[in-house]
Design an enzyme around this catalytic site. Structure first.
Site, mmCIF file in Angstrom:
data_model
loop_
_atom_site.group_PDB
_atom_site.id
_atom_site.type_symbol
_atom_site.label_atom_id
_atom_site.label_comp_id
_atom_site.label_asym_id
_atom_site.label_seq_id
_atom_site.Cartn_x
_atom_site.Cartn_y
_atom_site.Cartn_z
ATOM 1 N N LYS A 116 -51.702 27.423 83.814
ATOM 2 C CA LYS A 116 -50.666 28.411 83.524
ATOM 3 C C LYS A 116 -51.249 29.812 83.433
ATOM 4 O O LYS A 116 -50.625 30.792 83.848
ATOM 5 C CB LYS A 116 -49.929 28.028 82.243
ATOM 6 C CG LYS A 116 -48.983 26.849 82.411
ATOM 7 C CD LYS A 116 -48.211 26.585 81.130
ATOM 8 C CE LYS A 116 -47.106 25.561 81.352
ATOM 9 N NZ LYS A 116 -47.582 24.288 81.875
ATOM 10 N N GLU A 200 -46.630 33.299 74.699
ATOM 11 C CA GLU A 200 -45.611 34.081 75.382
ATOM 12 C C GLU A 200 -44.515 34.484 74.405
ATOM 13 O O GLU A 200 -44.316 33.841 73.371
ATOM 14 C CB GLU A 200 -44.968 33.258 76.515
ATOM 15 C CG GLU A 200 -45.897 32.943 77.650
ATOM 16 C CD GLU A 200 -45.216 32.094 78.719
ATOM 17 O OE1 GLU A 200 -44.146 31.504 78.416
ATOM 18 O OE2 GLU A 200 -45.755 32.015 79.826
ATOM 19 N N HIS A 235 -37.275 19.846 76.160
ATOM 20 C CA HIS A 235 -37.868 20.584 77.271
ATOM 21 C C HIS A 235 -37.885 19.778 78.569
ATOM 22 O O HIS A 235 -38.614 20.128 79.505
ATOM 23 C CB HIS A 235 -39.300 21.050 76.936
ATOM 24 C CG HIS A 235 -39.386 21.869 75.691
ATOM 25 N ND1 HIS A 235 -38.919 23.163 75.605
ATOM 26 C CD2 HIS A 235 -39.871 21.570 74.449
ATOM 27 C CE1 HIS A 235 -39.121 23.626 74.388
ATOM 28 N NE2 HIS A 235 -39.682 22.685 73.660
ATOM 29 N N ARG A 291 -44.989 20.497 94.143
ATOM 30 C CA ARG A 291 -44.550 19.194 94.636
ATOM 31 C C ARG A 291 -43.040 19.249 94.854
ATOM 32 O O ARG A 291 -42.392 20.243 94.531
ATOM 33 C CB ARG A 291 -44.879 18.103 93.618
ATOM 34 C CG ARG A 291 -44.326 18.407 92.220
ATOM 35 C CD ARG A 291 -44.565 17.280 91.245
ATOM 36 N NE ARG A 291 -44.294 17.648 89.872
ATOM 37 C CZ ARG A 291 -43.098 17.720 89.307
ATOM 38 N NH1 ARG A 291 -42.015 17.470 90.040
ATOM 39 N NH2 ARG A 291 -42.941 18.055 88.043
#
Length: 666
Positions: A116, A200, A235, A291
């Protein structure tokens, strides 16, 4: 184009790839674990190769065994599906070293997007908007605290190598940061072998919108528009739709351009998804999945393109089938993920056999992507997704009507499912209005998780009528086999000398007894129910459904029967009732039935006895929680408890022996 490919996955994606290959004339090789030896994807492929025992580490994650299967079968390429090895750069490199085409992006692209922190650095260089955050190499608590203070609370602590909500914590108060960092590190290390974190800005009310991108080896990149995946639990996505509802045209266009820029920045080849959060008229990059995504069918439905075929063509060196100007959106599509899980119990997976499985009729408006059939088993070893139910129509309101109808027609018995929960989301006024966001489920908990409803009079009437009609069928069959088929002893009309023809019945719903009195009439039955009386008549159809008329209301319902148990499936509702039949219980005792097996998959709530206890007939022994109800396992006769096989909290499978019992006096 390839002549033979190996499908290194299982379930519905393996089935989907196999069917596309068959349409294109490409031979296929399936791989499977011992748990999947009889699976649908194995039957569909031309050849199949055993990988090992059920645990993924001993089967589907064994890259060397998959490559050996490709070598032995002559497969030229490997399609990794999604999950397992699909985003494993080391496996992609091993494929190249073995001279086998990996149907996916380059190892370098997988590496770039797998971190990330690195992906955000690359996206920042490419001009793709980012959520304000810290993606630095200094992982000390002081550095993370300084970053969080600079960003401003609330913040989101995330595993750098993470996914699926693992290693993720929302922190609203600076005092809670230390514990959140410690917990996220520990979870990230366990899940991914990498405890690096990023921080974040936490967006309180975002939408999750993603762009489907595709690149080829000639350097062409296109996007196939966006999908809204905001309806999530823990999530993880539950419902996805395309195009995203009520997304301003300028945001839509900018996100498509950003998705293409992201793919170009890493020289992307194949299918990929660039994911964004959208809030207050702005969008921010969060990650790229290198993917094919689970939700790709909604993109196929609105564009008319087959993305699996695109993958195969691009991997064989062909250019993209379409330029950007050739692609357009037609209509609206919604996908619902049908899972074997219990939404009321924090979406806990449910394992067991699919005793009854009936899907909605498929056609231009309804598509069911699945890897299971009736009789298959949902295993504890793999993701419990049963199917992806996808609907399409000319606009969102029409597609939503299709979804509600299809969900009501979807029938599963044997495991708990999220079908009723999905139906609740689809029926919610806020969802219909397009008011979607990642907090939708939390915001509407009271509506989406209502208290379980008891069987009403209609359900009781259906259960009673079904029991009566089946008794008629059995009596007729017995009469036909007897030497005197016209004997009155074969009658099931409740005849009594000088008395009304009636019979008392009772159904158990959990521990609650629900009485029904049956009065036999020439044109059917009068049923006295807790709420009043109704007239009922009907017949058992050739497919086993109950076709009936209750007080003039004709209907067709499905009844799944197992001994004295009946599951009534009617317009999206499901109720389990047990006929309280003393004669049947006596027959069970005479034939030596123990009644000490789990009637369905579930969890042990209470153990009421211990080894050596002497119990009488009817003594409660265990309480099992299954299908949102409690089931008490009772002694079928006087005897001694010889063994107790499960403890409180243990999951049990359908038919598992719960206790060992020695009948008779000690």
């Amino acid at each position: 184009m390839f002549s033979k490919i190996l499908i290194a996955n299982r379930g519905e994606i393996a089935v989907r790839v196999a069917r596309t290959c068959r349409r294109l004339g490409i031979a296929t090789v399936a791989v499977y674990s011992d748990a999947d030896a009889e699976a649908m994807h194995v039957d569909l492929c031309d050849e199949a190769w055993r990988l090992g025992p059920p645990p993924v580490g001993e089967s589907y994650l064994r890259g060397e065994a998959i490559l050996e299967a490709a070598r032995r079968t002559g497969a030229e390429a490997i399609h990794p599906g999604y999950g397992f090895l699909s985003e494993n750069a080391a496996f992609a490199r091993a494929c190249a070293a073995a001279g086998v085409v990996f149907i996916g992006p380059t190892p370098e692209a997988i590496d770039a997007m797998g971190s990330k922190s690195e992906s955000k650095r690359l996206m920042e260089q490419a001009g793709v908007p980012l959520v304000p955050g810290y993606h630095g190499t200094d992982q000390s608590l002081d550095a993370l605290r300084a970053a969080a203070d600079g960003i401003g609370y609330p913040v989101l602590v995330k595993a750098s190598a993470g996914g699926g909500g693992k290693g993720m914590r929302v922190v609203r108060d600076p005092a809670a940061l230390s514990d959140a960092v410690e917990g996220a590190r520990r979870e990230a290390a366990n899940a991914f072998g990498d405890d690096r974190l990023l921080i974040e800005k936490y967006l309180d009310a975002p939408r999750h919108v993603e762009i489907q991108v595709f690149g080829d080896t000639q350097g062409n990149v296109v996007h196939l528009f966006e999908r809204d995946c905001s309806i999530q639990r823990r999530h993880q996505k539950v419902l996805e739709e395309a195009p995203a509802p009520d997304l301003p045209a300028d945001i839509r266009a900018a996100m498509g351009a950003a998705g293409v820029a992201a793919a170009r920045a890493i020289g992307y080849v194949g299918a990929g998804t660039v994911e964004f959060l959208v809030q207050d008229g702005r969008f921010f990059f969060i990650e790229m999945n290198t993917r094919l995504q689970v939700e790709h069918p909604v993109t196929e439905m609105i564009t008319g393109q087959d993305l699996v075929e695109w993958q195969l063509r691009v991997a064989s060196g062909a250019p993209l089938p379409c330029a950007q100007t050739d692609l357009a959106v037609t209509g609206h599509a919604i996908e619902a993920r049908v899972y074997a899980e219990d939404p009321a119990n924090d979406f806990l997976p449910s394992i067991g056999h699919l005793h009854h499985l009936r899907t909605p009729p498929e056609g231009p408006h309804v598509r069911v992507d699945t890897g299971v059939r009736q009789g298959d088993r949902v295993s504890m070893h793999y993701d419990p997704m049963i199917a992806k139910l996808v609907v399409w129509d000319v606009d969102r309101p029409a597609a939503l009507r299709r979804l509600r109808t299809a969900l009501a027609a979807y029938q599963v018995v044997g495991v708990a499912t999220n079908l009723a929960f999905l139906g609740g989301v689809a029926a919610h006024p806020a969802f219909a209005a397009g008011a979607v966001g990642t907090g939708f489920i939390d915001d509407h908990t009271a509506d989406l998780f209502p208290e379980a409803e008891s069987a009403d009079d209609t359900v009781l009437a259906l259960a009673a009528l079904d029991a009566l009609l089946h008794r008629q069928e059995q009596a007729a069959a017995a009469a036909a086999r007897s030497g005197d088929p016209f004997s009155p002893w074969h009658g099931t009309d409740g005849w009594r000398l000088n008395d009304d023809n009636y019979q008392r019945m009772a159904f158990l719903e959990g521990e609650a007894a629900r009485p029904v009195t049956v009065h036999y009439r020439s044109d059917g039955y009068r049923l006295d129910l807790p709420g009043g009386s109704v007239m009922a008549r009907g017949e058992i159809a050739a497919d086993g459904d109950l076709v009936c008329d209750i007080d003039g209301f004709r209907r067709r319902v499905t009844v799944v029967r197992s001994g004295l148990d009946r599951v009534i499936l009617d317009r999206g509702r499901q109720h389990r009732l047990t006929l309280d039949d003393p004669a049947a219980r006596a027959a069970e005792r005479e034939t030596g039935g123990t009644g000490l097996a789990a009637p369905m998959p579930g969890k042990i709530l209470r153990v009421l006895v211990q080894v050596g206890d002497v119990v009488d007939t009817g003594t409660p022994l265990m309480v099992l929680e299954a299908m949102k109800m409690e089931h008490t396992i009772r002694a079928h006769a006087r005897g001694t408890i010889a063994a107790v096989h499960y403890d409180v909290g243990d999951p049990v499978e359908d038919g598992a022996a719960l206790l060992a019992f020695e009948p008779g006096d000690p």
